[in-house]
Scaffold this motif. Structure first.
Motif, PDB file in Angstrom:
ATOM      1  N   GLY A  37      27.984 -39.626 -30.509  1.00 21.60           N
ATOM      2  CA  GLY A  37      27.272 -39.090 -31.796  1.00 21.60           C
ATOM      3  C   GLY A  37      26.260 -40.084 -32.150  1.00 21.60           C
ATOM      4  O   GLY A  37      25.384 -39.763 -32.865  1.00 21.60           O
ATOM      5  N   SER A  38      26.162 -41.269 -31.363  1.00 21.06           N
ATOM      6  CA  SER A  38      24.716 -42.151 -31.802  1.00 21.06           C
ATOM      7  C   SER A  38      24.478 -43.022 -30.431  1.00 21.06           C
ATOM      8  O   SER A  38      25.092 -43.128 -29.467  1.00 21.06           O
ATOM      9  CB  SER A  38      25.273 -43.180 -33.101  1.00 21.06           C
ATOM     10  N   ALA A  39      23.180 -43.300 -30.598  1.00 20.91           N
ATOM     11  CA  ALA A  39      22.847 -44.357 -29.516  1.00 20.91           C
ATOM     12  C   ALA A  39      22.938 -45.794 -29.552  1.00 20.91           C
ATOM     13  O   ALA A  39      23.141 -46.332 -30.845  1.00 20.91           O
ATOM     14  CB  ALA A  39      21.208 -44.122 -29.570  1.00 20.91           C
ATOM     15  N   PRO A  40      23.288 -46.377 -28.588  1.00 22.57           N
ATOM     16  CA  PRO A  40      23.447 -47.877 -28.886  1.00 22.57           C
ATOM     17  C   PRO A  40      22.364 -48.483 -29.412  1.00 22.57           C
ATOM     18  O   PRO A  40      21.105 -48.117 -29.343  1.00 22.57           O
ATOM     19  CB  PRO A  40      23.560 -48.338 -27.271  1.00 22.57           C
ATOM     20  N   VAL A  41      22.626 -49.399 -30.417  1.00 20.52           N
ATOM     21  CA  VAL A  41      21.860 -50.172 -31.029  1.00 20.52           C
ATOM     22  C   VAL A  41      21.498 -51.605 -30.228  1.00 20.52           C
ATOM     23  O   VAL A  41      22.493 -52.325 -29.881  1.00 20.52           O
ATOM     24  CB  VAL A  41      22.354 -50.669 -32.352  1.00 20.52           C
ATOM     25  N   VAL A  42      20.263 -51.978 -30.100  1.00 21.58           N
ATOM     26  CA  VAL A  42      19.820 -53.197 -29.414  1.00 21.58           C
ATOM     27  C   VAL A  42      19.397 -54.030 -30.403  1.00 21.58           C
ATOM     28  O   VAL A  42      18.371 -53.864 -31.115  1.00 21.58           O
ATOM     29  CB  VAL A  42      18.790 -52.853 -28.294  1.00 21.58           C
TER      30      VAL A  42
ATOM     31  N   LEU B  10      11.433 -52.095 -29.515  1.00 21.59           N
ATOM     32  CA  LEU B  10      10.941 -53.558 -29.643  1.00 21.59           C
ATOM     33  C   LEU B  10      11.957 -54.256 -28.838  1.00 21.59           C
ATOM     34  O   LEU B  10      11.791 -55.149 -28.131  1.00 21.59           O
ATOM     35  CB  LEU B  10      10.783 -54.153 -30.930  1.00 21.59           C
ATOM     36  N   TRP B  11      13.312 -54.461 -29.587  1.00 19.75           N
ATOM     37  CA  TRP B  11      14.392 -55.185 -28.861  1.00 19.75           C
ATOM     38  C   TRP B  11      14.712 -54.984 -27.287  1.00 19.75           C
ATOM     39  O   TRP B  11      15.022 -55.771 -26.372  1.00 19.75           O
ATOM     40  CB  TRP B  11      15.674 -55.337 -29.615  1.00 19.75           C
ATOM     41  N   SER B  12      14.485 -53.551 -26.998  1.00 16.86           N
ATOM     42  CA  SER B  12      14.818 -53.327 -25.496  1.00 16.86           C
ATOM     43  C   SER B  12      13.747 -53.692 -24.762  1.00 16.86           C
ATOM     44  O   SER B  12      13.756 -54.305 -23.601  1.00 16.86           O
ATOM     45  CB  SER B  12      14.771 -51.613 -25.303  1.00 16.86           C
ATOM     46  N   GLY B  13      12.363 -53.703 -25.177  1.00 17.91           N
ATOM     47  CA  GLY B  13      11.363 -54.051 -24.146  1.00 17.91           C
ATOM     48  C   GLY B  13      11.538 -55.607 -24.121  1.00 17.91           C
ATOM     49  O   GLY B  13      10.937 -56.176 -23.203  1.00 17.91           O
TER      50      GLY B  13
ATOM     51  N   ALA C 202      15.317 -53.391 -16.139  1.00 18.86           N
ATOM     52  CA  ALA C 202      14.776 -52.086 -15.820  1.00 18.86           C
ATOM     53  C   ALA C 202      15.623 -50.983 -16.513  1.00 18.86           C
ATOM     54  O   ALA C 202      15.056 -50.073 -17.367  1.00 18.86           O
ATOM     55  CB  ALA C 202      14.890 -51.606 -14.315  1.00 18.86           C
ATOM     56  N   GLY C 203      16.897 -51.362 -17.040  1.00 16.54           N
ATOM     57  CA  GLY C 203      17.701 -50.660 -17.673  1.00 16.54           C
ATOM     58  C   GLY C 203      17.307 -50.640 -19.275  1.00 16.54           C
ATOM     59  O   GLY C 203      17.059 -49.794 -19.793  1.00 16.54           O
ATOM     60  N   TYR C 204      17.118 -51.930 -19.690  1.00 14.95           N
ATOM     61  CA  TYR C 204      16.489 -51.908 -21.012  1.00 14.95           C
ATOM     62  C   TYR C 204      15.095 -51.460 -21.066  1.00 14.95           C
ATOM     63  O   TYR C 204      14.731 -50.648 -22.104  1.00 14.95           O
ATOM     64  CB  TYR C 204      16.445 -53.546 -21.300  1.00 14.95           C
ATOM     65  N   ALA C 205      14.131 -51.453 -19.954  1.00 12.59           N
ATOM     66  CA  ALA C 205      12.955 -50.918 -20.199  1.00 12.59           C
ATOM     67  C   ALA C 205      13.048 -49.076 -20.092  1.00 12.59           C
ATOM     68  O   ALA C 205      12.436 -48.748 -20.882  1.00 12.59           O
ATOM     69  CB  ALA C 205      12.149 -51.368 -18.662  1.00 12.59           C
ATOM     70  N   GLY C 206      14.069 -48.854 -19.190  1.00 12.98           N
ATOM     71  CA  GLY C 206      14.426 -47.411 -19.358  1.00 12.98           C
ATOM     72  C   GLY C 206      14.845 -46.832 -20.602  1.00 12.98           C
ATOM     73  O   GLY C 206      14.359 -45.789 -21.395  1.00 12.98           O
ATOM     74  N   TYR C 207      15.627 -47.676 -21.357  1.00  8.83           N
ATOM     75  CA  TYR C 207      16.125 -47.281 -22.738  1.00  8.83           C
ATOM     76  C   TYR C 207      15.017 -47.226 -23.531  1.00  8.83           C
ATOM     77  O   TYR C 207      14.938 -46.549 -24.559  1.00  8.83           O
ATOM     78  CB  TYR C 207      17.399 -48.383 -22.971  1.00  8.83           C
ATOM     79  N   ALA C 208      13.975 -48.316 -23.667  1.00 10.65           N
ATOM     80  CA  ALA C 208      13.001 -48.335 -24.418  1.00 10.65           C
ATOM     81  C   ALA C 208      12.123 -47.326 -24.392  1.00 10.65           C
ATOM     82  O   ALA C 208      11.508 -46.673 -25.435  1.00 10.65           O
ATOM     83  CB  ALA C 208      12.161 -49.794 -24.384  1.00 10.65           C
ATOM     84  N   LEU C 209      11.753 -46.823 -23.203  1.00 14.74           N
ATOM     85  CA  LEU C 209      10.848 -45.401 -22.801  1.00 14.74           C
ATOM     86  C   LEU C 209      11.482 -44.293 -23.166  1.00 14.74           C
ATOM     87  O   LEU C 209      10.699 -43.558 -23.672  1.00 14.74           O
ATOM     88  CB  LEU C 209      10.659 -45.672 -21.112  1.00 14.74           C
ATOM     89  N   SER C 210      12.764 -44.437 -23.313  1.00 13.56           N
ATOM     90  CA  SER C 210      13.619 -43.068 -24.065  1.00 13.56           C
ATOM     91  C   SER C 210      13.297 -42.745 -25.190  1.00 13.56           C
ATOM     92  O   SER C 210      13.521 -41.706 -25.646  1.00 13.56           O
ATOM     93  CB  SER C 210      14.930 -43.033 -23.611  1.00 13.56           C
ATOM     94  N   TRP C 211      12.815 -43.968 -26.000  1.00 15.58           N
ATOM     95  CA  TRP C 211      12.583 -43.836 -27.214  1.00 15.58           C
ATOM     96  C   TRP C 211      11.269 -43.244 -27.976  1.00 15.58           C
ATOM     97  O   TRP C 211      10.769 -43.064 -28.982  1.00 15.58           O
ATOM     98  CB  TRP C 211      13.012 -44.968 -28.371  1.00 15.58           C
ATOM     99  N   LEU C 212      10.165 -43.316 -26.791  1.00 17.57           N
ATOM    100  CA  LEU C 212       8.786 -42.908 -26.985  1.00 17.57           C
ATOM    101  C   LEU C 212       8.796 -41.593 -27.514  1.00 17.57           C
ATOM    102  O   LEU C 212       9.408 -40.692 -27.285  1.00 17.57           O
ATOM    103  CB  LEU C 212       7.914 -43.104 -25.733  1.00 17.57           C
TER     104      LEU C 212
END
Length: 169
Positions: free
Chosen positions: A53-58, A137-140, A115-125
């Motif tokens: 129901g929600s995305a992970p918070v970084v 920001l924090w994922s990047g 790369a996992g954090y980069a993919g997660y950051a890109l999924s929010w674009l």
């Protein structure tokens, strides 16, 4: 006719003179880890949203811990390089192998996690969701720290080379 006996210094299937673990970290495996990490990071948001129901918070914790890990690996690489290459001090073989394995594993895991954090950051674009900017920001920053872990892991692996080793591969 019997096969020649293999010694611990000569693994099966390797040319003479090439011992255990002499080849550096594989660029193909590093690339595969990056691809798998990007895909997994990209899928983390939609999958966790569908299931939980929600995305992970970084937050600041993830990039900070990865940066601290990169620092520890980098300091270990520097000490190892200084001991083996500059002062030419002997190192116990098991200690050198442990550092070599730690450096190589750090490079592979750093590639996967970064790369996992980069993919997660890109999924929010392009999304106007609450906390999307903070998550990007924090994922990047965590992805950048993951690059630091890879670089320091590769430096540690290289520092474990024996002086005079002719293997530049």
């Amino acid at each position: 006719m019997s096969e020649p006996e293999q010694t611990p210094e000569q693994p099966p299937g390797r040319p003479p003179g090439q011992g255990w673990g002499r080849a550096p970290a594989s660029p193909a495996l590093l690339t595969a880890a990056v691809v798998v990490g990007l895909v997994a990071g990209w899928l983390a948001r939609p999958v966790s949203t569908a299931w939980l129901g929600s995305a992970p918070v970084v937050t600041w914790v993830q990039p900070t811990l990865l940066a601290m890990l990169a620092l520890v690996i980098g300091v270990t690489a520097r000490h190892t390089h200084t001991a083996l290459q500059v002062r030419r001090e002997p190192m116990e073989p098991h200690r050198a192998v442990n550092r070599l394995a730690f450096g190589r594993a750090s490079a592979y895991v750093g590639a996967l996690v970064g790369a996992g954090y980069a993919g997660y950051a890109l999924s929010w674009l392009g999304l106007n969701a609450e906390l999307a900017g903070q998550r990007m920001l924090w994922s990047g920053l965590a992805a950048l720290a993951g690059v630091g872990v890879v670089a320091c892991g590769l430096l540690l692996e290289r520092a474990c080379r024996v002086p005079g080793d002719d293997s530049d591969a």
